[in-house]
Design a protein around this motif. Structure first.
Motif, PDB file in Angstrom:
ATOM      1  N   LEU A 160       0.791  -1.174   0.047  1.00  0.00           N
ATOM      2  CA  LEU A 160      -0.144   0.021  -0.054  1.00  0.00           C
ATOM      3  C   LEU A 160       0.758   1.355   0.070  1.00  0.00           C
ATOM      4  CD1 LEU A 160      -2.891  -0.946   2.387  1.00  0.00           C
ATOM      5  CD2 LEU A 160      -3.023  -0.441  -0.097  1.00  0.00           C
ATOM      6  N   PHE A 161       2.004   1.228   0.768  1.00  0.00           N
ATOM      7  CA  PHE A 161       2.784   2.332   0.591  1.00  0.00           C
ATOM      8  C   PHE A 161       3.666   2.487  -0.672  1.00  0.00           C
ATOM      9  CE2 PHE A 161       3.515   3.379   5.548  1.00  0.00           C
ATOM     10  CZ  PHE A 161       2.369   3.450   5.768  1.00  0.00           C
ATOM     11  N   LEU A 162       3.847   1.645  -1.444  1.00  0.00           N
ATOM     12  CA  LEU A 162       4.232   1.492  -2.485  1.00  0.00           C
ATOM     13  C   LEU A 162       3.243   2.120  -3.347  1.00  0.00           C
ATOM     14  CD1 LEU A 162       6.704   0.853  -4.796  1.00  0.00           C
ATOM     15  CD2 LEU A 162       5.353  -1.354  -4.962  1.00  0.00           C
ATOM     16  N   LEU A 163       1.998   1.836  -3.352  1.00  0.00           N
ATOM     17  CA  LEU A 163       1.048   2.442  -4.217  1.00  0.00           C
ATOM     18  C   LEU A 163       1.053   4.056  -4.059  1.00  0.00           C
ATOM     19  CD1 LEU A 163      -1.631  -0.310  -4.510  1.00  0.00           C
ATOM     20  CD2 LEU A 163      -0.088   0.166  -6.139  1.00  0.00           C
ATOM     21  N   PHE A 164       0.869   4.284  -2.747  1.00  0.00           N
ATOM     22  CA  PHE A 164       0.796   5.639  -2.447  1.00  0.00           C
ATOM     23  C   PHE A 164       1.909   6.389  -2.845  1.00  0.00           C
ATOM     24  CE2 PHE A 164      -2.095   4.316   1.678  1.00  0.00           C
ATOM     25  CZ  PHE A 164      -3.177   4.228   1.109  1.00  0.00           C
ATOM     26  N   GLY A 165       2.954   6.023  -2.449  1.00  0.00           N
ATOM     27  CA  GLY A 165       4.301   6.749  -3.242  1.00  0.00           C
ATOM     28  C   GLY A 165       4.136   6.890  -4.325  1.00  0.00           C
ATOM     29  N   LEU A 166       3.619   5.815  -5.509  1.00  0.00           N
ATOM     30  CA  LEU A 166       3.796   6.004  -6.741  1.00  0.00           C
ATOM     31  C   LEU A 166       2.649   6.810  -7.323  1.00  0.00           C
ATOM     32  CD1 LEU A 166       4.082   2.376  -8.038  1.00  0.00           C
ATOM     33  CD2 LEU A 166       5.700   4.126  -8.256  1.00  0.00           C
ATOM     34  N   ASP A 167       1.684   7.190  -6.344  1.00  0.00           N
ATOM     35  CA  ASP A 167       0.685   8.167  -6.776  1.00  0.00           C
ATOM     36  C   ASP A 167       1.181   9.366  -6.548  1.00  0.00           C
ATOM     37  OD1 ASP A 167      -1.413   6.368  -7.507  1.00  0.00           O
ATOM     38  OD2 ASP A 167      -2.455   6.321  -5.633  1.00  0.00           O
ATOM     39  N   TYR A 168       1.846   9.724  -5.469  1.00  0.00           N
ATOM     40  CA  TYR A 168       2.191  11.089  -5.203  1.00  0.00           C
ATOM     41  C   TYR A 168       3.405  11.279  -6.086  1.00  0.00           C
ATOM     42  CZ  TYR A 168      -0.603  11.812  -1.278  1.00  0.00           C
ATOM     43  OH  TYR A 168      -1.628  12.065  -0.277  1.00  0.00           O
ATOM     44  N   LEU A 169       4.013  10.371  -6.431  1.00  0.00           N
ATOM     45  CA  LEU A 169       5.510  10.483  -7.398  1.00  0.00           C
ATOM     46  C   LEU A 169       4.632  10.974  -8.874  1.00  0.00           C
ATOM     47  CD1 LEU A 169       8.354  10.438  -7.698  1.00  0.00           C
ATOM     48  CD2 LEU A 169       8.218   7.966  -8.426  1.00  0.00           C
TER      49      LEU A 169
END
Length: 145
Positions: free
Chosen positions: A54-63
């Protein structure tokens, strides 16, 4: 703190190694959550990998927002990060108690709540943080430059 709110992908990508090390190096203990007549048994290592994903997905969204030069809304980013931290704290408490004691279901915590109730409330806060994240992502994506 201003840098994390301005670029929240740093926070989420920074949390991934922490949860990955918990999943790989921690002992394989479980958290038991009784809900009505059912008993949910959750492995700490699988929960850690879930948080990593989930943190990978959140980080990718913000990136992606950073990459297309659409900065996220600072207020919503701060609320999202705060809600994520509030949702994670019971997880770390569960890790501590499973490392020190075999059973912590009988312990009473804040406002005389048992740990299962706190984990359920944490899950509700987590769902709220996902809603804030989606709102932040869409508001930033479709905002005029």
């Amino acid at each position: 703190m201003k840098k994390i709110i301005a670029k929240p992908h740093y926070f989420f990508f920074g949390c991934i190694p922490i949860f990955l090390s918990i999943a790989l190096l921690g002992r394989n203990s479980t958290i038991s959550i009784p809900i009505f007549a059912m008993q949910f048994m959750l492995s700490i290592s699988s929960l850690s990998l879930f948080w990593c994903f989930l943190f990978l997905l959140f980080g990718l969204d913000y990136l992606v927002l950073h990459w297309i030069e659409r900065p996220p809304k600072k207020g919503l980013s701060a609320i999202h990060i705060l809600l994520q931290i509030i949702a994670i704290i019971p997880f770390f408490v569960a890790i501590y108690f499973t490392q020190t004691e075999d059973k912590f279901a009988d312990h009473r915590f804040f406002l005389n709540l048992d740990f299962s109730s706190i984990l359920i409330l944490s899950f509700v806060v987590f769902l709220l943080s996902i809603f804030v994240h989606i709102l932040n992502f869409l508001a930033s994506l479709f905002a005029k430059k």
